[in-house]
Design a protein around this motif. Structure first.
Motif, PDB file in Angstrom:
ATOM      1  N   SER A  91       0.840  -1.206   0.000  1.00 28.05           N
ATOM      2  CA  SER A  91       0.000   0.000   0.000  1.00 28.05           C
ATOM      3  C   SER A  91       0.874   1.255   0.000  1.00 28.05           C
ATOM      4  CB  SER A  91      -0.928   0.007   1.213  1.00 28.05           C
ATOM      5  OG  SER A  91      -0.179  -0.035   2.421  1.00 28.05           O
ATOM      6  N   GLU A  92       1.928   1.229   0.776  1.00 26.03           N
ATOM      7  CA  GLU A  92       2.854   2.373   0.852  1.00 26.03           C
ATOM      8  C   GLU A  92       3.596   2.555  -0.473  1.00 26.03           C
ATOM      9  OE1 GLU A  92       6.916   3.228   3.288  1.00 26.03           O
ATOM     10  OE2 GLU A  92       5.221   2.480   4.466  1.00 26.03           O
ATOM     11  N   ILE A  93       4.000   1.449  -1.070  1.00 23.48           N
ATOM     12  CA  ILE A  93       4.697   1.503  -2.362  1.00 23.48           C
ATOM     13  C   ILE A  93       3.772   2.085  -3.430  1.00 23.48           C
ATOM     14  CG2 ILE A  93       5.757   0.112  -4.180  1.00 23.48           C
ATOM     15  CD1 ILE A  93       6.444  -1.927  -1.866  1.00 23.48           C
ATOM     16  N   ILE A  94       2.525   1.646  -3.439  1.00 22.66           N
ATOM     17  CA  ILE A  94       1.557   2.156  -4.419  1.00 22.66           C
ATOM     18  C   ILE A  94       1.362   3.657  -4.223  1.00 22.66           C
ATOM     19  CG2 ILE A  94      -0.880   2.096  -5.118  1.00 22.66           C
ATOM     20  CD1 ILE A  94      -0.739  -0.971  -4.436  1.00 22.66           C
ATOM     21  N   MET A  95       1.197   4.081  -2.977  1.00 17.73           N
ATOM     22  CA  MET A  95       0.986   5.501  -2.706  1.00 17.73           C
ATOM     23  C   MET A  95       2.210   6.340  -3.105  1.00 17.73           C
ATOM     24  SD  MET A  95      -1.045   7.855  -1.780  1.00 17.73           S
ATOM     25  CE  MET A  95      -2.397   7.127  -0.913  1.00 17.73           C
ATOM     26  N   ASN A  96       3.388   5.917  -2.677  1.00 15.34           N
ATOM     27  CA  ASN A  96       4.592   6.731  -2.874  1.00 15.34           C
ATOM     28  C   ASN A  96       5.217   6.603  -4.253  1.00 15.34           C
ATOM     29  OD1 ASN A  96       4.408   7.689  -0.247  1.00 15.34           O
ATOM     30  ND2 ASN A  96       5.665   6.034   0.560  1.00 15.34           N
ATOM     31  N   ASN A  97       5.148   5.443  -4.870  1.00 20.06           N
ATOM     32  CA  ASN A  97       5.867   5.230  -6.122  1.00 20.06           C
ATOM     33  C   ASN A  97       4.986   5.237  -7.358  1.00 20.06           C
ATOM     34  OD1 ASN A  97       7.410   3.715  -3.842  1.00 20.06           O
ATOM     35  ND2 ASN A  97       8.921   4.132  -5.410  1.00 20.06           N
ATOM     36  N   ILE A  98       3.683   5.122  -7.187  1.00 19.55           N
ATOM     37  CA  ILE A  98       2.804   5.094  -8.358  1.00 19.55           C
ATOM     38  C   ILE A  98       1.838   6.276  -8.338  1.00 19.55           C
ATOM     39  CG2 ILE A  98       1.000   3.803  -9.554  1.00 19.55           C
ATOM     40  CD1 ILE A  98       2.503   1.252  -8.647  1.00 19.55           C
ATOM     41  N   LEU A  99       1.029   6.372  -7.307  1.00 22.30           N
ATOM     42  CA  LEU A  99      -0.005   7.409  -7.302  1.00 22.30           C
ATOM     43  C   LEU A  99       0.589   8.812  -7.244  1.00 22.30           C
ATOM     44  CD1 LEU A  99      -2.697   5.760  -5.006  1.00 22.30           C
ATOM     45  CD2 LEU A  99      -2.450   5.664  -7.495  1.00 22.30           C
ATOM     46  N   ARG A 100       1.581   9.027  -6.407  1.00 19.16           N
ATOM     47  CA  ARG A 100       2.189  10.368  -6.310  1.00 19.16           C
ATOM     48  C   ARG A 100       3.088  10.684  -7.492  1.00 19.16           C
ATOM     49  NH1 ARG A 100       3.173  10.171   0.067  1.00 19.16           N
ATOM     50  NH2 ARG A 100       1.051  10.735   0.642  1.00 19.16           N
ATOM     51  N   ALA A 101       3.486   9.653  -8.236  1.00 17.31           N
ATOM     52  CA  ALA A 101       4.380   9.863  -9.372  1.00 17.31           C
ATOM     53  C   ALA A 101       3.637  10.137 -10.669  1.00 17.31           C
ATOM     54  CB  ALA A 101       5.269   8.635  -9.550  1.00 17.31           C
ATOM     55  N   GLN A 102       2.316  10.074 -10.639  1.00 20.11           N
ATOM     56  CA  GLN A 102       1.557  10.336 -11.860  1.00 20.11           C
ATOM     57  C   GLN A 102       1.788  11.777 -12.298  1.00 20.11           C
ATOM     58  OE1 GLN A 102      -2.472   9.285 -10.849  1.00 20.11           O
ATOM     59  NE2 GLN A 102      -2.225   7.257 -11.719  1.00 20.11           N
ATOM     60  N   THR A 103       2.171  11.924 -13.556  1.00 15.41           N
ATOM     61  CA  THR A 103       2.513  13.247 -14.070  1.00 15.41           C
ATOM     62  C   THR A 103       1.296  14.117 -14.331  1.00 15.41           C
ATOM     63  OG1 THR A 103       2.558  12.354 -16.302  1.00 15.41           O
ATOM     64  CG2 THR A 103       4.661  12.461 -15.111  1.00 15.41           C
ATOM     65  N   THR A 104       0.112  13.518 -14.386  1.00  8.85           N
ATOM     66  CA  THR A 104      -1.083  14.303 -14.686  1.00  8.85           C
ATOM     67  C   THR A 104      -1.491  15.194 -13.520  1.00  8.85           C
ATOM     68  OG1 THR A 104      -2.551  12.576 -13.869  1.00  8.85           O
ATOM     69  CG2 THR A 104      -1.974  12.505 -16.212  1.00  8.85           C
ATOM     70  N   GLY A 105      -0.990  14.880 -12.337  1.00  9.65           N
ATOM     71  CA  GLY A 105      -1.352  15.656 -11.157  1.00  9.65           C
ATOM     72  C   GLY A 105      -2.631  15.161 -10.506  1.00  9.65           C
ATOM     73  N   ALA A 106      -3.403  14.358 -11.215  1.00 12.32           N
ATOM     74  CA  ALA A 106      -4.638  13.823 -10.644  1.00 12.32           C
ATOM     75  C   ALA A 106      -4.350  12.468 -10.020  1.00 12.32           C
ATOM     76  CB  ALA A 106      -5.698  13.679 -11.731  1.00 12.32           C
ATOM     77  N   VAL A 107      -4.589  12.340  -8.753  1.00 14.23           N
ATOM     78  CA  VAL A 107      -4.374  11.067  -8.080  1.00 14.23           C
ATOM     79  C   VAL A 107      -5.544  10.153  -8.400  1.00 14.23           C
ATOM     80  CG1 VAL A 107      -4.126   9.948  -5.826  1.00 14.23           C
ATOM     81  CG2 VAL A 107      -3.017  12.135  -6.268  1.00 14.23           C
ATOM     82  N   ALA A 108      -5.230   8.901  -8.629  1.00 17.13           N
ATOM     83  CA  ALA A 108      -6.272   7.932  -8.977  1.00 17.13           C
ATOM     84  C   ALA A 108      -7.353   7.891  -7.900  1.00 17.13           C
ATOM     85  CB  ALA A 108      -5.660   6.551  -9.152  1.00 17.13           C
ATOM     86  N   THR A 109      -8.577   7.855  -8.356  1.00 15.26           N
ATOM     87  CA  THR A 109      -9.699   7.753  -7.421  1.00 15.26           C
ATOM     88  C   THR A 109     -10.162   6.311  -7.280  1.00 15.26           C
ATOM     89  OG1 THR A 109     -11.234   8.230  -9.213  1.00 15.26           O
ATOM     90  CG2 THR A 109     -10.514  10.089  -7.859  1.00 15.26           C
ATOM     91  N   ARG A 110      -9.755   5.455  -8.206  1.00 18.72           N
ATOM     92  CA  ARG A 110     -10.104   4.028  -8.136  1.00 18.72           C
ATOM     93  C   ARG A 110      -8.875   3.203  -8.439  1.00 18.72           C
ATOM     94  NH1 ARG A 110     -14.674   2.240 -11.471  1.00 18.72           N
ATOM     95  NH2 ARG A 110     -14.515   0.407 -10.171  1.00 18.72           N
ATOM     96  N   LEU A 111      -8.647   2.214  -7.605  1.00 15.35           N
ATOM     97  CA  LEU A 111      -7.475   1.367  -7.710  1.00 15.35           C
ATOM     98  C   LEU A 111      -7.900  -0.085  -7.834  1.00 15.35           C
ATOM     99  CD1 LEU A 111      -4.365   0.736  -7.247  1.00 15.35           C
ATOM    100  CD2 LEU A 111      -4.927   0.673  -4.809  1.00 15.35           C
ATOM    101  N   LEU A 112      -7.314  -0.791  -8.791  1.00 20.03           N
ATOM    102  CA  LEU A 112      -7.461  -2.235  -8.880  1.00 20.03           C
ATOM    103  C   LEU A 112      -6.130  -2.832  -8.451  1.00 20.03           C
ATOM    104  CD1 LEU A 112      -8.966  -4.823  -9.793  1.00 20.03           C
ATOM    105  CD2 LEU A 112      -7.831  -4.520 -12.002  1.00 20.03           C
ATOM    106  N   PHE A 113      -6.175  -3.763  -7.522  1.00 22.25           N
ATOM    107  CA  PHE A 113      -4.964  -4.408  -7.019  1.00 22.25           C
ATOM    108  C   PHE A 113      -5.135  -5.910  -7.103  1.00 22.25           C
ATOM    109  CE2 PHE A 113      -2.437  -6.138  -3.434  1.00 22.25           C
ATOM    110  CZ  PHE A 113      -1.172  -5.756  -3.878  1.00 22.25           C
ATOM    111  N   VAL A 114      -4.194  -6.580  -7.785  1.00 20.80           N
ATOM    112  CA  VAL A 114      -4.259  -8.022  -7.976  1.00 20.80           C
ATOM    113  C   VAL A 114      -2.973  -8.640  -7.431  1.00 20.80           C
ATOM    114  CG1 VAL A 114      -4.622  -9.898  -9.624  1.00 20.80           C
ATOM    115  CG2 VAL A 114      -5.587  -7.633 -10.096  1.00 20.80           C
ATOM    116  N   ASP A 115      -3.117  -9.529  -6.443  1.00 27.47           N
ATOM    117  CA  ASP A 115      -1.945 -10.125  -5.790  1.00 27.47           C
ATOM    118  C   ASP A 115      -2.348 -11.483  -5.228  1.00 27.47           C
ATOM    119  OD1 ASP A 115       0.232 -10.707  -3.898  1.00 27.47           O
ATOM    120  OD2 ASP A 115       0.725  -8.582  -4.010  1.00 27.47           O
ATOM    121  N   ASP A 116      -1.439 -12.458  -5.317  1.00 23.75           N
ATOM    122  CA  ASP A 116      -1.738 -13.791  -4.787  1.00 23.75           C
ATOM    123  C   ASP A 116      -1.590 -13.869  -3.276  1.00 23.75           C
ATOM    124  OD1 ASP A 116       1.195 -15.603  -4.436  1.00 23.75           O
ATOM    125  OD2 ASP A 116       1.200 -13.608  -5.329  1.00 23.75           O
TER     126      ASP A 116
END
Length: 165
Positions: A91-116
């Protein structure tokens, strides 16, 4: 905006991928039919303009090599592996390395997460709450062995279609 995040080992792949495995598509992803199934799901994400990312405990080098050999590399905007994230919760990796890194400036409002891994699914679900849809693939599917199967891909595609329009 929406974003999809996938684990790599035993989710997209049918095994834990080591350095000597990464160059062997059939060993890593299973049958050519399974690779086609994953490609079809990722094409749906591309058509829906949903960026896809990988967050894994594997090395970024192994993941990128395996994706390139399979022809799936073009579908992923980023791969965050153990070199970058070490042991942080996903969750921390997604927040810090993906959502905050989006260049559009808009943080995702919906997240799909797939993990075993059930612990990762719970972590992301509790951190993102109703904004997250989580999928935990079966440990072993009848047709493909380990990793995502048709039912899991169908759940991803349904999520993609629900957010269209």
């Amino acid at each position: 905006p929406r974003v999809a995040v996938f684990d790599f080992d035993l989710t997209l792949t049918s095994m834990h991928v080591g350095i000597f495995d990464a160059g062997n598509r059939d060993r890593v992803f299973g049958t050519p039919q399974r690779v086609a199934m994953l490609r079809g799901m990722l094409e749906q994400a591309e058509a829906a303009r949903v960026p896809c990312h990988i967050v894994t405990r594997n090395s970024e080098h192994n993941v990128r090599k395996a994706l390139k050999v399979s022809g799936l590399d073009r579908f992923f905007e980023s791969v965050v592996g153990n070199e970058t994230a070490e042991s942080a919760p996903k969750s921390e990796i997604i927040m810090n390395n993906i959502l905050r890194a989006q260049t559009t400036g808009a943080v995702a409002t919906r997240l799909l997460f797939v993990d075993d891994d059930r612990a990762n699914v719970r972590d992301v679900g509790s951190c993102f709450g109703r904004a997250a849809t989580t999928i935990q693939p079966k440990t072993i599917s009848a047709r493909y062995g380990k990793g995502m199967d048709e039912g899991d891909c169908a759940l991803v595609v349904r999520w993609l279609r629900e957010g269209a329009g």
